[in-house]
Scaffold this active site. Structure first.
Site, PDB file in Angstrom:
ATOM      1  N   CYS A   1      12.403  61.871 -57.838  1.00 31.79           N
ATOM      2  CA  CYS A   1      13.578  61.767 -58.334  1.00 31.79           C
ATOM      3  C   CYS A   1      12.271  59.645 -58.478  1.00 31.79           C
ATOM      4  O   CYS A   1      11.541  59.920 -59.977  1.00 31.79           O
ATOM      5  CB  CYS A   1      15.183  61.196 -58.402  1.00 31.79           C
ATOM      6  SG  CYS A   1      15.569  60.638 -59.188  1.00 31.79           S
TER       7      CYS A   1
ATOM      8  N   HIS B   1      17.619  66.724 -56.978  1.00 28.40           N
ATOM      9  CA  HIS B   1      17.611  66.287 -55.446  1.00 28.40           C
ATOM     10  C   HIS B   1      17.946  67.243 -54.989  1.00 28.40           C
ATOM     11  O   HIS B   1      18.841  67.587 -54.190  1.00 28.40           O
ATOM     12  CB  HIS B   1      18.563  65.289 -55.127  1.00 28.40           C
ATOM     13  CG  HIS B   1      18.261  63.900 -55.874  1.00 28.40           C
ATOM     14  ND1 HIS B   1      17.274  62.609 -55.413  1.00 28.40           N
ATOM     15  CD2 HIS B   1      18.376  63.067 -56.981  1.00 28.40           C
ATOM     16  CE1 HIS B   1      17.751  61.556 -56.456  1.00 28.40           C
ATOM     17  NE2 HIS B   1      17.856  61.822 -57.582  1.00 28.40           N
TER      18      HIS B   1
ATOM     19  N   GLU C   1      17.574  67.042 -51.384  1.00 30.13           N
ATOM     20  CA  GLU C   1      17.195  66.863 -50.058  1.00 30.13           C
ATOM     21  C   GLU C   1      19.368  66.068 -50.308  1.00 30.13           C
ATOM     22  O   GLU C   1      20.289  66.488 -49.583  1.00 30.13           O
ATOM     23  CB  GLU C   1      17.480  65.211 -49.854  1.00 30.13           C
ATOM     24  CG  GLU C   1      17.851  64.268 -50.436  1.00 30.13           C
ATOM     25  CD  GLU C   1      17.544  63.856 -51.834  1.00 30.13           C
ATOM     26  OE1 GLU C   1      16.443  64.528 -52.705  1.00 30.13           O
ATOM     27  OE2 GLU C   1      17.713  62.694 -52.647  1.00 30.13           O
TER      28      GLU C   1
END
Lengths: 239, 80
Positions: free
Chosen positions: A85, A202, A204
């Site tokens: 990002c 994202h 994660e």
């Protein structure tokens, strides 16, 4: 060896990154942006957030944070460097990846799970995935709209540097499945060598089922594996 | 010595703010508007008496930090 998760003033996804990497069995620790030596780390993550308030342009000021010289040196030696990002925006501003990210097509902050299709697997982000895999990962950005000069775009298309494209749940890449107007539905790219990669959504935040998807693991697993074979720049190690 | 740097998006690049604004202008009856593009202005105040040197310095700032050549062009004018 430990993965450095760089924290700029305004970064806000650093703990998510450390958590997800730890889940995958990696050692990860936070590193403040004023650090100038990353030799002891086997890989680097530039996580999401709003580094330096996103002032001027996203990533423009972060790109000159003291840590970035060490990030560039690590990238040059072949260490895995992953931008997520805001980290994507910083790597573009730093010239470690081509192109830039501008405001989304509809001028809306997009915050929702989207689908991406794996386009190439020769990079530290996608080495554990298979071409054609469709992953459901959250997108959370305002400046997620990737652009590049025509010659750069042609080069990254030709070199297989586009790692992920926005698609629908069936893997079809179309305008309708493009959440932010990104050129050619690009959601992730790498450098020519494949050791510097960035992704706008994202992974994660999609690393365990309690969060609605663990598809992000397939990306982070590749990154963690790459850090285990990372070239060492610390020549002091006992032999 | 004051300089205003006007930063504009390179022609041909997506300009969602311009697009949204032109739509609204058309709705308001300004139907002859052909194009709207967004940019930004930055004013820098430099402690200098040498205009040429100061201009060179501002140009260097633009190339290094203030403008991104991938998406922006810039011009510099002295305003004070």
């Amino acid at each position: 060896m430990t993965i450095a998760v760089v924290v700029f003033p305004g970064t806000n996804c650093e703990h998510d990154a450390v958590h997800a990497l730890t889940l995958l069995g990696a050692d990860a620790e936070l590193v403040w942006h004023r650090e100038t030596d990353l030799d002891d780390f086997s890989g680097i993550v530039l996580p999401g957030g709003f580094a330096h308030g996103d002032y001027l342009r996203t990533g423009a000021i972060a790109r000159f944070s003291p840590v970035m010289a060490a990030v560039t040196e690590a990238a040059d030696t072949g260490k895995p460097v992953l931008g997520i990002c805001n980290g994507f925006q910083i790597l573009c501003e730093a010239g470690l990846l081509p192109g830039a990210l501008i405001a989304n097509r509809d001028l809306a902050f997009v915050c929702k799970p989207i689908h991406v299709r794996v386009e190439s697997t020769d990079t530290i982000l996608t080495s554990a995935a298979t071409v054609g895999d469709v992953l459901r990962i959250p997108l959370n950005s305002y400046e997620g709209n990737y652009i590049a000069p025509p010659q750069d775009l042609a080069a990254i298309e030709a070199n297989g540097q586009i790692t992920l494209r926005y698609c629908d749940e069936n893997g079809d890449v179309s305008d309708l499945a493009n959440p932010n107007g990104s050129t050619n539905n690009i959601a992730g790219i790498s450098n020519a060598r494949g050791n510097v990669a960035a992704v706008m959504p994202h992974p994660e935040r999609a690393a365990e089922l309690i969060l609605g998807s663990d598809d992000g693991r397939r990306l982070l697993e590749g990154f963690v594996a790459a850090t285990k074979t990372s070239p060492q720049t610390n020549s002091v190690a006992a032999s | 010595m004051k300089f205003r740097i006007t930063i504009e998006r390179k022609p041909g690049l997506a300009d969602p703010e311009g697009k949204a604004t032109i739509r609204s202008l058309h709705d308001l009856g300004y139907t002859d508007v052909q194009h709207v593009s967004f940019g930004k202005a930055i004013v820098v105040d430099i402690d200098s008496t040498d205009e040429t040197a100061a201009l060179d310095e501002v140009d260097a700032m633009c190339q290094q930090l203030l403008a991104n050549p991938v998406m922006e062009s810039y011009r510099i004018e002295r305003i004070g």
